[in-house]
Design a protein around this motif. Structure first.
Motif, PDB file in Angstrom:
ATOM      1  N   ALA A 716       0.846  -1.183   0.000  1.00  0.00           N
ATOM      2  CA  ALA A 716       0.000   0.000   0.000  1.00  0.00           C
ATOM      3  C   ALA A 716       0.888   1.242   0.000  1.00  0.00           C
ATOM      4  O   ALA A 716       2.100   1.157   0.262  1.00  0.00           O
ATOM      5  CB  ALA A 716      -0.907  -0.012   1.229  1.00  0.00           C
ATOM      6  N   GLY A 726      -3.765   3.208   2.657  1.00  0.00           N
ATOM      7  CA  GLY A 726      -4.220   3.369   1.286  1.00  0.00           C
ATOM      8  C   GLY A 726      -4.252   4.811   0.831  1.00  0.00           C
ATOM      9  O   GLY A 726      -4.392   5.086  -0.361  1.00  0.00           O
ATOM     10  N   CYS A 924      -7.116  -4.669  -5.853  1.00  0.00           N
ATOM     11  CA  CYS A 924      -7.298  -3.277  -5.426  1.00  0.00           C
ATOM     12  C   CYS A 924      -8.438  -2.585  -6.158  1.00  0.00           C
ATOM     13  O   CYS A 924      -9.014  -1.625  -5.630  1.00  0.00           O
ATOM     14  CB  CYS A 924      -6.004  -2.493  -5.660  1.00  0.00           C
ATOM     15  SG  CYS A 924      -4.588  -3.142  -4.773  1.00  0.00           S
ATOM     16  N   GLU A1100      -8.467  -1.265   1.649  1.00  0.00           N
ATOM     17  CA  GLU A1100      -7.091  -1.531   1.209  1.00  0.00           C
ATOM     18  C   GLU A1100      -6.640  -2.875   1.780  1.00  0.00           C
ATOM     19  O   GLU A1100      -6.518  -3.041   2.991  1.00  0.00           O
ATOM     20  CB  GLU A1100      -6.165  -0.417   1.687  1.00  0.00           C
ATOM     21  CG  GLU A1100      -4.706  -0.606   1.303  1.00  0.00           C
ATOM     22  CD  GLU A1100      -4.493  -0.648  -0.192  1.00  0.00           C
ATOM     23  OE1 GLU A1100      -4.270  -1.760  -0.724  1.00  0.00           O
ATOM     24  OE2 GLU A1100      -4.577   0.421  -0.831  1.00  0.00           O
ATOM     25  N   ARG A1102      -3.840  -4.511   0.523  1.00  0.00           N
ATOM     26  CA  ARG A1102      -2.397  -4.723   0.376  1.00  0.00           C
ATOM     27  C   ARG A1102      -1.698  -4.571   1.729  1.00  0.00           C
ATOM     28  O   ARG A1102      -2.214  -3.924   2.637  1.00  0.00           O
ATOM     29  CB  ARG A1102      -1.824  -3.709  -0.612  1.00  0.00           C
ATOM     30  CG  ARG A1102      -2.177  -3.977  -2.053  1.00  0.00           C
ATOM     31  CD  ARG A1102      -1.670  -2.875  -2.975  1.00  0.00           C
ATOM     32  NE  ARG A1102      -2.388  -1.621  -2.762  1.00  0.00           N
ATOM     33  CZ  ARG A1102      -2.154  -0.502  -3.431  1.00  0.00           C
ATOM     34  NH1 ARG A1102      -1.208  -0.477  -4.351  1.00  0.00           N
ATOM     35  NH2 ARG A1102      -2.857   0.591  -3.192  1.00  0.00           N
TER      36      ARG A1102
END
Length: 1436
Positions: A716, A726, A924, A1100, A1102
């Motif tokens: 992110a 994010g 995403c 988010e 990630r």
């Protein structure tokens, strides 16, 4: 609507700049102008003159007469058609006249003789092509130079006089502009305009051209006519051409409508811009783009139900050994694979869709017994355990295996058609081997075995089939070779009786070797000995086989060939190789010399007895072995373990069980035939095993690259404390590049959170002072502080190209600490606002290094310095790594993800990396409206599920046509009621809908909250149902709410009431059970996704931004890895300072270190200053390496240096040939002793104690023209200079030293090649090596230089002359086999052969045909003269 659709059918819009005629540097073809010929004003290329005004007047008069009733309107159409027809005739006539009308020189000569006062044309010049540049000089009568022969921009060619066939005409096409002076260049624009202007056939034009008066023109007209006498014939020809082209003579726009993109653009341009017919088909077809591209070879192949079931089993069998699942999960696994194939092949869902929205089919839930609770009888005695059967990587593997299976089926069907064609020739034809092996073949190798068998066994029948079917045999027929024809003669001759006498067929023998169920085939012995039977009249077949020995040899060869080509026998041997195969690596004589202990190939130089499983577990090593084999350094051999035992088992399956002298004789012949067959099979199998291992290892390396790339993408944006994960931060990035801290400038750039570069600049002195020691702050410290306070960055990013970057990082941290510069405010756990010290991070710069010199950087920031662009890329990487990687496109291959990726084809690596990007982008999602307005976001669209580069561009184009904004996902498939065009088709929309989200705007009535989530539109009803249940609304409330506010009203209400947490109270298992029971849909995982998305849309997922580890920073700043630099290694260091009790030195990678007093020398009576001096290069052993501080300790002691570094390797028993290693080491020591070589150390900063291989490796990462001076293998009176000519091309120069004071000192006279003398090394470097490097740069920077191989250049020349048949052309390219040489490749016309001459680079000049030329202009003109003289000599 129809007009709008016409705009977006997939054809590209043409830019005005692309209309000019130009020359394609890559293909050598001429691009045609988009506009009318010769760039004239007006419609369709004709002149705008007063005749158009007359036509306008006529039109007005006609309109007036119609109003007054003088002309009947019914006749208007016919008259209008006639007028248009006349206009078209006029235009065509003018075009034809313009091509043919000009008076040639003979006519002008004739007129000039009749009119002596008229200025005569210049005579004595060779008759040349008309030149674009220089034609004014021709009119002025100035003589032409050599360079004019080769004008690069010629447009037309005058037709030469009969008999005037001199040499220059056929050579005039060689093009060169070097001799054009500045005045000509300044007049280029006027010249171009003159040439582009069409000559007119009217009298005025001729007068201008010839300088004739009116009387002379009248005489000329009487003599030659006006040119209009044959218009009637030309009109008939025009009508015929129109009819052939299908042009309607009544349609004024017919010519324009017939123009296509391929008529305007070069084919290579259309391919690069994705504008070919194939690209347009992909755009318009409602199927995921990646599916279309991957399945293009099999687009017409449809699998039957039986083949689909076979495919599921086939793929499962390939995957199960690696999955290592429990036995009870094998059946669920196969069902899961079958379901995934159904999703891909029938529903046409891409991998991200299946993984996200069909996740329940990738999981197997099974009951597991649990220990009963004695205190709670209500606890169930079992629990549900979910086993994940397939992950996302497995889905990509299934997709690839599906393609492989389709190729398998296609080849199998082709072979079946071939067999059916063979059977059609005869009713009684059948071959049990084919009928048994073809349907059961499950690999391409097995199918190839069947194909080879067919071509061997039925070669004559295949020829008959080819004759009957017109040579169409489904692509499997091959012309038989001489050996096949020989075996056909044996098969149809008397000698084949001796083959039958072997007592068993090859197929029966192979059946015995397979050890399958069934009765064993026994071998029958004849009643005669083999030699006696061979001498009998039944076997002898003169003249080819006139002796028994000949017959016996032929029979054994035939029987051996039948065994070697038996599909069953090949299956036996192949299985044995893969189960019991061993690989040995043997060094060659070349490898003995080149592979020393420091060489990267040394770890397998004496490798032995490697099982195939061991090889597959170390794919990088095997790929290096194959590369070394290609370079001729090693020989990789494959053999069967205990081969003699294997051969004995085959003997037993082939021999007869009888005990007699005849049986023994026949068994000997059988064994000899089998030995011959095994030799043939060994070659085939070894090649197959090595290729299979290569493919497997390449796939593993590609997967490793995919995995590593996935980790880089799974980051992110950097998250300072207090910010939501994010969110993009504001970033200040700094770098000193490869400069020295405190001396060279430090560039910086500040990038806002939306990606805009708001400010940039330079610092020089950022050293924090020390008040206690009365040291003031650096000059730029206060400026830096003011920048921080004014711009308020959330984080500072630092990176660079050398170890000096660490100093910059430490000083930035000192300033942050000393000035107490703080980061953004945030609330702690108690709700108190606070600030922490501003974060400073070292940023991964692999993307920034590529960006700083890219065309994209020059376009986005044209005024920035390269290092500033580098800083911009660093900042954007901190803001969103995924976007930065996506912006690289195919340049991503320049980044190293695995050290072995250089041994894998680039396309395979790019394909693996693309799958990683597809996975992460779809995780995403992409905000579709942001992608329309932001280029960096738009770079992500091609990776969206269902899309690709073509469909992504089409999507953006249609959205812009629809108004530039998307309100709902449903709009993407079009809405005729609102005049919305379809951006994608229904199937593509199903794939991409959930991954393209739209920020929810409560004020927009049509907006749907679920369009801002990962929920697919097919599941919107489930989401609305869950929202209604969470709000505890009954059906009447739901209906009333939806009637008032639309289908999304319930979810809107949930959000408006901030009641999202209530969905956690829902029991999703009950929902899942009802869905599976009533609709046969497995949605348990989908329901979890809906619940999460209702609470936090597109959260988010990630991981946090990954800070670089110590080892990663070490590698980034030094270029060294854990293996390439470690303690114990002996490396060259440059001495920076010498004191009595210590020495400071620096390695080539930038790491600085110290030599303590005890490590300087073995001799205690000598000081360091007596032994060493500054700038001296010496060998040193690394005794301590601090990777974090980028520092080291060295030892210069002689006893330490005499113990070379050897990497400790834990080897298994018998896998290393230590005996051969010992013998080779002793042999090399003896050679060194004989030569008497002593290691030399020259006091020069460029001296390195390298051999040639080490020198090339060292220069590999250096710039063109860099060099090292090293010891020579020719003795102590020689030195060697190795310099980098170009990438992977190095020249080794032998330097003879004369006037030496002693053996180890440097000579005062340095001689190269007997031609060049220098007084010292610096003079040699400047006046010899650097001078040649400048000439190489001059050559490679010239417009005639081609980047590519000689073959590429020759193809370019051929393409150019095919597109320009009357021209000739030449180019230069490098000669990689002879460093310092270039090829001058030329082609004197379309039908001439491509020739090449060698051009040698020497100091200050180029040498061609033993003649020196000082620069490229002189070289080009000299070449032309040489060729001209050569042609003249041929004619004489």
């Amino acid at each position: 609507m129809s007009a709008l659709r016409d705009l977006i059918v997939g054809e590209a819009e043409l830019d005005d700049e692309e209309g000019d005629e130009s020359f394609d540097e890559e293909t050598g073809e001429v691009r045609r102008s988009k506009q009318g010929t010769n760039g004239l004003n007006g419609v369709n290329g004709h002149y705008d003159d007063s005749s158009e005004e007359e036509e306008d007047d006529n039109d007005e008069e006609a309109a007036r007469q119609i109003r007054e009733g003088f002309i009947v309107e019914d006749d208007e159409d016919s008259e209008e058609r006639e007028r248009r027809r006349q206009e078209r005739k006029k235009r065509r006539r003018e075009e034809r006249e313009e091509e043919e009308a000009g008076l040639d020189e003979e006519d002008l000569d004739l007129i000039g003789e009749a009119l002596p006062d008229t200025e005569r044309r210049v005579t004595g010049e060779p008759k040349l092509k008309k030149l674009r540049r220089g034609h004014k000089e021709d009119r002025d009568g100035k003589p032409r130079g050599v360079g004019d022969i080769f004008d690069d921009e010629e447009e037309e060619e005058d037709i030469p006089r009969a008999g005037s066939r001199n040499m220059v005409d056929e050579f005039a096409g060689f093009i060169e502009e070097d001799s054009i002076d500045g005045d000509k260049a300044m007049g280029e624009e006027d010249d171009d305009a003159d040439i582009l202007r069409k000559p007119s056939r009217n009298i005025i034009g001729i007068k201008d051209a010839s300088g004739l008066d009116e009387i002379a023109l009248e005489d000329m007209k009487e003599a030659f006519g006006t040119g209009y006498e044959y218009d009637w014939a030309l009109e008939l020809q025009e009508q015929e051409e129109d009819a052939q082209a299908g042009i309607d003579p009544d349609d004024p726009d017919a010519m324009v409508k017939g123009i296509e993109l391929k008529d305007v653009f070069e084919p290579s341009q259309l391919v690069d811009r994705m504008l070919t017919d194939e690209d347009n088909r992909i755009r318009s077809t409602d199927q995921p783009e990646r599916f279309q591209l991957a399945r293009k070879p099999y687009q017409h192949l449809e699998l039957t139900e039986e083949e689909s079931r076979e495919e599921a089993v086939w793929i499962s069998d390939l995957m199960l050994p690696k999955k290592q699942l429990d036995a009870d999960l094998r059946e669920p696994f196969q069902k899961s694979v079958s379901k995934v194939l159904e999703f891909m092949n029938i529903d046409e869902y891409e991998v991200p869709f299946i993984f996200q929205h069909r996740k329940d089919y990738l999981i197997h839930a099974r009951p597991v017994s649990v220990t009963p609770d004695p205190y709670n009888a209500n606890v169930p005695d079992h629990a549900i355990r979910a086993e994940k059967l397939l992950n996302q990587t497995d889905l990509w593997d299934i997709f690839d295996m599906d393609l492989r299976f389709r190729a398998l089926i296609e080849k199998r069907r082709a072979l079946q058609r071939t067999y059916d064609n063979l059977a059609s020739l005869s009713e009684n034809f059948n071959d049990p081997v084919i009928e048994e092996m073809l349907p059961t073949a499950v690999t391409m190798e097995e199918l190839q075995d069947v194909q080879d068998y067919i071509h061997f066994q039925h070669a004559s029948r295949l020829a008959d089939v080819a004759t009957l079917n017109g040579t169409q045999t489904n692509g499997t027929h091959r012309r038989p070779g001489a050996s096949k024809m020989l075996f056909d003669r044996i098969r149809t001759g008397k000698v084949y009786g001796l083959v039958r006498a072997f007592g068993i067929s090859a197929d029966a023998f192979a059946q015995n070797a397979l050890k399958k169920e069934g009765r064993r085939q026994f071998t029958e012995d004849p009643t005669q000995r083999p030699d006696d039977m061979a001498d009998s009249d039944e076997i002898l077949d003169p003249p080819d086989y006139s002796s028994g020995a000949q017959c016996l040899r032929a029979a054994k060869a035939m029987f051996a060939e039948e065994i070697a080509l038996s599909p069953k026998m090949r299956k036996v041997v192949r299985q044995t190789y893969f189960l019991n195969g061993l690989i040995d690596c043997h060094r060659t004589e070349k490898g003995l010399r080149k592979i020393d202990e420091q060489h990267p190939y040394y770890d397998f130089k004496y490798l032995r007895n490697q099982q195939l499983g061991d090889i597959a577990r170390k794919p990088d090593r095997f790929l290096r072995m194959l590369k070394a084999e290609e370079e001729g350094l090693v020989d990789v051999r494959v053999r069967i373990e205990n081969f003699e035992n294997f051969k004995k088992r085959l003997y037993a399956d082939l021999e007869s069980d009888n005990y007699s002298e005849i049986a023994d004789a026949w068994n000997r012949e059988r064994r000899e035939a089998l030995d011959m067959a095994l030799l043939k099979l060994d070659k085939v199998m070894v090649r197959g095993v090595k290729e299979a291992l290569r493919t497997e290892c390449e796939n593993q390396v590609a997967k490793a690259c995919r995995e590593e790339y996935g980790k880089k993408l799974d980051q992110a944006p950097y998250k300072p404390k207090g910010m939501v994960l994010g969110t993009s931060p504001r970033v200040l990035a700094l770098s000193n590049g490869s400069g020295t801290f405190g001396r060279d400038p430090i560039c910086w750039a500040f990038v806002e959170d939306d990606g805009r570069v708001l400010e940039n600049g330079r610092f020089t002195d950022l050293v924090m002072g020390d008040p206690e020691r009365q040291i003031a702050n650096g000059a730029d410290v206060d400026v830096f502080e003011e920048l921080i306070l004014r711009r308020k960055p959330d984080v500072i990013g630092v990176s660079g190209f050398s170890t000096e970057t660490r100093k910059l990082y430490k000083h930035i941290e000192d300033i942050i600490e000393g000035k107490r510069l703080l980061g953004p405010e945030y609330e702690d756990e108690d709700g108190t606002l606070r600030n922490d010290k501003l974060d400073v991070v070292v940023v991964n710069d692999e993307v920034a290094r590529l960006y700083q010199s890219s065309d994209r950087a020059n376009m986005e920031h044209p005024g920035f310095a390269p290092l500033t662009k580098y800083c911009v890329a660093l900042a954007k990487y901190v803001q969103n790594p995924m976007k930065e990687y996506a912006s690289l496109g195919r340049d991503i291959i320049s980044i190293t993800f695995d050290q072995a990726q250089r041994f894998v084809p680039n396309e395979k690596i790019i394909k693996a990396l693309e799958t990683a990007m597809v996975d992460m982008v779809n995780l995403c999602g992409v905000e579709v409206n942001e992608a329309v307005s932001d280029l960096y976001t738009a770079n992500l669209l091609p990776y969206i599920c269902g899309l690709g580069p073509r469909k992504a561009a089409q999507l953006v184009k249609v959205i812009n046509l629809n108004g530039g904004e998307v309100i709902t996902r449903a709009e993407l498939v079009g809405d005729p009621d609102q005049n919305k065009l379809a951006a994608v088709g229904p199937k593509v929309w199903n794939n991409c809908a959930s991954f393209l989200y739209i920020d929810f705007d409560p004020s927009e009535l049509d907006a749907d909250y679920l369009d801002n989530t990962r929920v697919h539109p097919e599941d919107y009803d489930l989401g609305r149902k869950m929202a209604a249940d969470a709000l505890e609304l009954d059906e009447e409330d739901i209906e009333a709410e939806q009637q008032e506010n639309g289908p999304g009203a319930i979810v809107r209400k949930l959000i408006k009431d901030e009641a999202q947490e209530k969905v956690n109270d829902l029991i999703l298992e009950e929902y899942a059970e009802q869905l599976e029971k009533n609709f046969n849909q497995r949605k348990r995982a989908t329901l979890e996704t809906i619940r999460a998305e209702l609470q936090q849309p597109y959260e988010e997922l990630r991981r946090n931004f990954a800070l670089l580890s110590t080892n990663e920073i070490f590698t980034m700043l030094t270029g060294e890895t854990l293996d390439s630099l470690c303690e114990g290694m002996i490396v060259p260091i440059s001495i920076k300072k010498v004191a009595d009790d210590y020495v400071e030195g620096k390695m080539d990678c930038g790491i600085e270190g110290t030599v303590p007093a005890l490590a300087i020398s073995n001799r205690s009576d000598v000081s360091a200053k007596q032994l060493f001096s500054t700038h001296q290069t010496v060998q040193a052993k690394i005794t301590y390496l601090n990777r974090k501080q980028l520092s080291a300790n060295f030892s210069l002691r002689e006893d330490e240096l005499q113990r070379p570094y050897r990497k400790e390797v834990d080897r298994m028993r018998d896998e290393w040939d230590e005996e051969e290693e010992r013998k080779d080491r002793e042999s090399m020591m003896e050679k060194n002793d004989v030569s008497g070589r002593t290691q030399r150390v020259i006091k020069h900063p460029l001296f390195k104690p390298f051999n040639s291989v080490q020198a090339e490796e060292y220069l590999g990462s250096q710039a063109r023209g860099d060099l090292v001076i090293r010891p020579s293998s020719k003795g102590l009176d020689h030195l060697a200079v190795t310099w980098k000519v170009s990438d992977n091309i190095y020249q080794h120069i032998d330097v003879l030293e004369l006037d030496k004071s002693n053996q180890l000192s440097s000579g005062t006279t340095l001689k190269i090649g007997g031609r060049y003398n220098y007084s010292d090394l610096d003079e040699l470097i400047v006046n010899h090596v650097k001078a040649m490097a400048k000439k190489v740069d001059e050559m490679m920077g010239h417009e005639k230089y081609q980047n590519g191989s000689k073959a590429d250049t020759e193809r370019w020349l051929t393409t150019y002359t095919e597109a320009n048949p009357k021209r000739s052309v030449y180019n230069f390219c490098i000669d990689p086999k002879h460093p310092g040489y270039f090829f001058l490749c030329f082609k004197a016309g379309q039908h001439a052969q491509v020739q090449h001459w060698a051009v040698k680079v020497v100091p200050q000049a180029f040498e061609l045909q033993k003649t020196l030329y000082p620069d490229m202009r002189a070289l080009c003109n000299g070449f032309k003269l040489l060729f001209q003289n050569m042609q003249s000599g041929k004619r004489r």
